[in-house]
Design a protein around this motif. Structure first.
Motif, PDB file in Angstrom:
ATOM      1  N   GLU A   1       0.693  -0.938  -0.046  1.00 26.63           N
ATOM      2  CA  GLU A   1      -0.022   0.155   0.105  1.00 26.63           C
ATOM      3  C   GLU A   1       0.841   1.187   0.162  1.00 26.63           C
ATOM      4  OE1 GLU A   1      -3.150   2.378   2.842  1.00 26.63           O
ATOM      5  OE2 GLU A   1      -3.105  -0.239   2.937  1.00 26.63           O
ATOM      6  N   VAL A   2       0.812   1.911  -0.851  1.00 28.11           N
ATOM      7  CA  VAL A   2       1.834   3.350  -1.294  1.00 28.11           C
ATOM      8  C   VAL A   2       1.057   4.397  -1.561  1.00 28.11           C
ATOM      9  CG1 VAL A   2       3.948   4.016  -2.446  1.00 28.11           C
ATOM     10  CG2 VAL A   2       3.549   1.452  -2.208  1.00 28.11           C
ATOM     11  N   THR A   3       1.452   5.502  -0.887  1.00 29.32           N
ATOM     12  CA  THR A   3       0.819   6.886  -1.242  1.00 29.32           C
ATOM     13  C   THR A   3       2.053   7.829  -1.714  1.00 29.32           C
ATOM     14  OG1 THR A   3      -0.801   6.632   0.403  1.00 29.32           O
ATOM     15  CG2 THR A   3      -0.361   8.802  -0.326  1.00 29.32           C
ATOM     16  N   GLU A   4       1.868   8.296  -2.634  1.00 27.51           N
ATOM     17  CA  GLU A   4       2.717   9.217  -3.444  1.00 27.51           C
ATOM     18  C   GLU A   4       2.738  10.342  -2.716  1.00 27.51           C
ATOM     19  OE1 GLU A   4       4.213  10.411  -7.919  1.00 27.51           O
ATOM     20  OE2 GLU A   4       3.194   8.715  -7.650  1.00 27.51           O
ATOM     21  N   LEU A   5       3.826  11.136  -2.031  1.00 28.09           N
ATOM     22  CA  LEU A   5       3.919  12.448  -1.442  1.00 28.09           C
ATOM     23  C   LEU A   5       4.405  13.356  -2.473  1.00 28.09           C
ATOM     24  CD1 LEU A   5       4.946  11.471   2.105  1.00 28.09           C
ATOM     25  CD2 LEU A   5       2.468  11.657   1.201  1.00 28.09           C
ATOM     26  N   PRO A   6       4.459  14.532  -2.317  1.00 24.49           N
ATOM     27  CA  PRO A   6       5.118  15.516  -3.280  1.00 24.49           C
ATOM     28  C   PRO A   6       6.623  15.313  -3.116  1.00 24.49           C
ATOM     29  CG  PRO A   6       3.118  16.743  -2.329  1.00 24.49           C
ATOM     30  CD  PRO A   6       3.199  15.430  -1.360  1.00 24.49           C
ATOM     31  N   ASP A   7       6.994  14.915  -1.824  1.00 27.80           N
ATOM     32  CA  ASP A   7       8.475  14.794  -1.595  1.00 27.80           C
ATOM     33  C   ASP A   7       8.985  13.540  -1.365  1.00 27.80           C
ATOM     34  OD1 ASP A   7       7.487  15.081   0.707  1.00 27.80           O
ATOM     35  OD2 ASP A   7       9.458  16.339   1.479  1.00 27.80           O
ATOM     36  N   GLY A   8       8.086  12.594  -1.390  1.00 29.75           N
ATOM     37  CA  GLY A   8       8.456  11.151  -0.893  1.00 29.75           C
ATOM     38  C   GLY A   8       7.415  10.189  -0.836  1.00 29.75           C
ATOM     39  N   LEU A   9       7.448   9.116  -0.133  1.00 28.41           N
ATOM     40  CA  LEU A   9       6.162   7.948  -0.189  1.00 28.41           C
ATOM     41  C   LEU A   9       5.878   7.618   1.314  1.00 28.41           C
ATOM     42  CD1 LEU A   9       8.551   5.712  -2.477  1.00 28.41           C
ATOM     43  CD2 LEU A   9       6.219   7.099  -3.203  1.00 28.41           C
ATOM     44  N   GLU A  10       4.755   7.360   1.390  1.00 26.03           N
ATOM     45  CA  GLU A  10       4.099   6.658   2.420  1.00 26.03           C
ATOM     46  C   GLU A  10       3.761   5.049   2.367  1.00 26.03           C
ATOM     47  OE1 GLU A  10       0.614   8.647   3.709  1.00 26.03           O
ATOM     48  OE2 GLU A  10       1.666  10.022   5.133  1.00 26.03           O
ATOM     49  N   ILE A  11       4.629   4.146   2.805  1.00 22.91           N
ATOM     50  CA  ILE A  11       4.456   2.857   2.812  1.00 22.91           C
ATOM     51  C   ILE A  11       3.789   2.033   3.761  1.00 22.91           C
ATOM     52  CG2 ILE A  11       5.976   0.613   1.904  1.00 22.91           C
ATOM     53  CD1 ILE A  11       7.801   2.714   0.802  1.00 22.91           C
ATOM     54  N   THR A  12       2.803   1.219   3.407  1.00 25.86           N
ATOM     55  CA  THR A  12       2.285   0.181   4.534  1.00 25.86           C
ATOM     56  C   THR A  12       2.430  -1.079   4.188  1.00 25.86           C
ATOM     57  OG1 THR A  12       0.582   2.089   5.138  1.00 25.86           O
ATOM     58  CG2 THR A  12       0.122  -0.341   5.625  1.00 25.86           C
ATOM     59  N   PRO A  13       3.250  -2.060   4.648  1.00 26.76           N
ATOM     60  CA  PRO A  13       3.400  -3.175   4.348  1.00 26.76           C
ATOM     61  C   PRO A  13       2.215  -4.067   4.119  1.00 26.76           C
ATOM     62  CG  PRO A  13       4.940  -2.757   5.953  1.00 26.76           C
ATOM     63  CD  PRO A  13       3.798  -1.633   5.878  1.00 26.76           C
ATOM     64  N   ARG A  14       1.985  -4.684   3.233  1.00 38.28           N
ATOM     65  CA  ARG A  14       1.108  -5.817   2.942  1.00 38.28           C
ATOM     66  C   ARG A  14       1.729  -7.327   2.200  1.00 38.28           C
ATOM     67  NH1 ARG A  14      -1.369  -2.954   5.844  1.00 38.28           N
ATOM     68  NH2 ARG A  14      -3.240  -1.584   5.227  1.00 38.28           N
ATOM     69  N   PRO A  15       1.126  -8.273   2.345  1.00 44.22           N
ATOM     70  CA  PRO A  15       1.736  -9.588   1.631  1.00 44.22           C
ATOM     71  C   PRO A  15       2.113  -9.087   0.129  1.00 44.22           C
ATOM     72  CG  PRO A  15      -0.194 -10.017   3.151  1.00 44.22           C
ATOM     73  CD  PRO A  15      -0.252  -8.620   3.058  1.00 44.22           C
ATOM     74  N   LEU A  16       2.961  -9.446  -0.183  1.00 44.83           N
ATOM     75  CA  LEU A  16       3.515  -9.392  -1.549  1.00 44.83           C
ATOM     76  C   LEU A  16       3.703 -10.522  -2.327  1.00 44.83           C
ATOM     77  CD1 LEU A  16       6.685  -6.864  -0.738  1.00 44.83           C
ATOM     78  CD2 LEU A  16       4.209  -6.296  -1.097  1.00 44.83           C
ATOM     79  N   ARG A  17       3.446 -10.218  -3.518  1.00 43.65           N
ATOM     80  CA  ARG A  17       3.357 -11.485  -4.666  1.00 43.65           C
ATOM     81  C   ARG A  17       4.526 -11.295  -5.701  1.00 43.65           C
ATOM     82  NH1 ARG A  17      -1.162  -8.087  -4.787  1.00 43.65           N
ATOM     83  NH2 ARG A  17      -1.384  -7.043  -6.627  1.00 43.65           N
TER      84      ARG A  17
END
Length: 437
Positions: free
Chosen positions: A364-380
């Motif tokens: 789960e990723v939110t793109e910020l103007p100067d970065g990223l917010e990343i919430t881990p979820r099960p990856l595939r």
């Protein structure tokens, strides 16, 4: 048939998955940043210089070729010792910058002092990288440069010999290389150069400190006592022997492997004192769950197999963003990475690319103007696009350690800074030991 083969897209690279903790000892080539600066300073020196253990990769080969095009004698036949014999800067010439920010931002100031017109161009995406600030500054200091309508590549720099120099005010918030490109050539300007920055903070401050330290090591008089002001007096630089440190940015994916697998990775040959931002990177890795130590054997990172999310300003270590973001996607808590708006103008828009590729894997990723917010979820597993960006390929390789089925579209783009990367990485994951000589 040969032409058809040449245009065939690269085959995806299956990122190796680690079946056990990585225990590796790595010897990497020299720092790209130090190699590039040493080449430019050596071309302006009063006698020959040598570069011990330089980085041989696409970016540094393009820098050497660009200097040769302008009349310099640069020998790169010996992998362990390059020699630069400075000559008068000449033109006409053509410089291929590839996708290298150092080449497109460090060499125009030299070309402006050559004896003829020097053209600059490179890969298609290079034409999107910001250059207008540097072009405007050089024109204000006495150069004559024609650029594309958007203020970037292709360029024609009309060399006219020695330039007067003087004072110039710029906004270098898009890249510290704008300042470094002016400072590296400043001693050869008749009146030297004073650069003043006005605007948001200059990113990658350690790289600016590296520029200042290396200029002083070659005899330049540099005053940086006033924040955001750099003054360089005129004078000939001294030829010398440069010992290039191992590349810290190139080592980061290998250090990340220790965190992901709960293993240990040692980078051989690391100096006690460094011009690279090792303290900032050590702090980041520690906060994410790693143990970092510097001993006689080198710089070592140990992991526990658990990775912690973090809130961090990465402005001083912006090159680390893709790999740090990959670690955040594997962490045990959310992360917020900021201070890196300028990496939208790197080899690709790294923030948009990371948001897109990590989301495709399930994060789960939110793109910020100067970065990223990343919430881990099960990856595939999925195809991970690199966008011709070596740091994106590094991020994909780190994720592949824990996520089976990741295929990297073009791992060959790592040749930009470390041609040996795919072989070193596969050896490390497969055998638990990686040695790059």
């Amino acid at each position: 048939m040969a032409n058809l083969m040449a245009t065939r897209p690269p085959q995806p690279w299956p990122a190796p998955t680690a079946g056990r903790a990585v225990e590796a000892t790595v010897r990497l080539p020299g720092s790209k940043s130090m190699t590039a600066r040493a080449l430019v300073i050596s071309a302006l020196a009063d006698r020959p210089s040598t570069l011990g253990h330089p980085l041989r990769a696409r970016d540094t080969e393009l820098m050497a070729a660009g200097l040769r095009a302008m009349g310099q004698q640069v020998s790169t036949l010996d992998d362990e010792r390059w020699v630069v014999r400075p000559q008068p800067l000449t033109g006409p010439a053509h410089v291929d910058v590839g996708l290298a920010g150092t080449v497109m931002r460090f060499l125009p100031a030299l070309a402006a002092q050559s004896g003829g017109a020097v053209t600059f161009d490179g890969d298609p995406h290079a034409r999107k990288r910001p250059l207008g600030t540097l072009i405007g500054a050089l024109n204000a200091l006495g150069a004559r440069i024609e650029s594309a309508p958007g203020g970037g590549l292709p360029l024609v720099v009309h060399g006219a010999g020695a330039l007067p120099g003087g004072e110039v005010t710029i906004d270098a918030s898009a890249s510290s290389q704008f300042v470094s490109g002016l400072l590296l050539a400043a001693p050869s300007f008749t009146n030297g150069v004073v650069v003043r920055h006005q605007g948001p903070p200059v990113p990658s401050a350690p790289h600016l400190r590296m520029t200042v330290e290396m200029l002083r090591a070659a005899g330049a008089a540099v005053d940086d006592a006033t924040p955001n002001v750099w003054s360089v007096a005129p004078g000939r630089l001294a030829g010398r022997a440069w010992e290039i440190e191992p590349d810290l940015s190139g080592a980061l994916p290998f250090f990340a492997a220790a965190l992901v697998t709960g293993g240990r990775v040692t980078l051989l040959g690391w100096p006690r004192g460094s011009a690279q931002p090792v303290d900032a990177l050590r702090e980041l890795l520690h906060r994410m769950g790693g143990e970092v130590s510097l001993g006689t054997g080198g710089l070592t990172v140990r992991g526990t197999g658990k990775i912690h999310g973090l809130t961090a300003d990465l402005s001083e270590v912006s090159e680390s963003t893709p790999v740090i973001a990959a670690l955040c996607a594997l962490a045990d808590s959310p992360s917020r990475l900021t201070g890196v708006a300028h990496i939208r103008g790197h080899e690709t828009d790294r923030l948009a690319a990371l948001a897109r590729e990590l989301s495709a894997l399930g994060a789960e990723v939110t793109e910020l103007p100067d970065g990223l917010e990343i919430t881990p979820r099960p990856l595939r597993g999925a195809t991970f696009t690199t966008y011709d960006d070596h740091r994106m390929a590094h991020a994909a390789a780190v994720l592949g350690l824990a996520v089976p089925g990741i295929e990297v579209t073009d791992v060959a783009c790592t040749a930009k800074t470390l041609p040996e990367f795919p072989a070193l990485w596969s050896s490390m994951v497969g055998s638990g030991t990686a040695m790059g000589e």
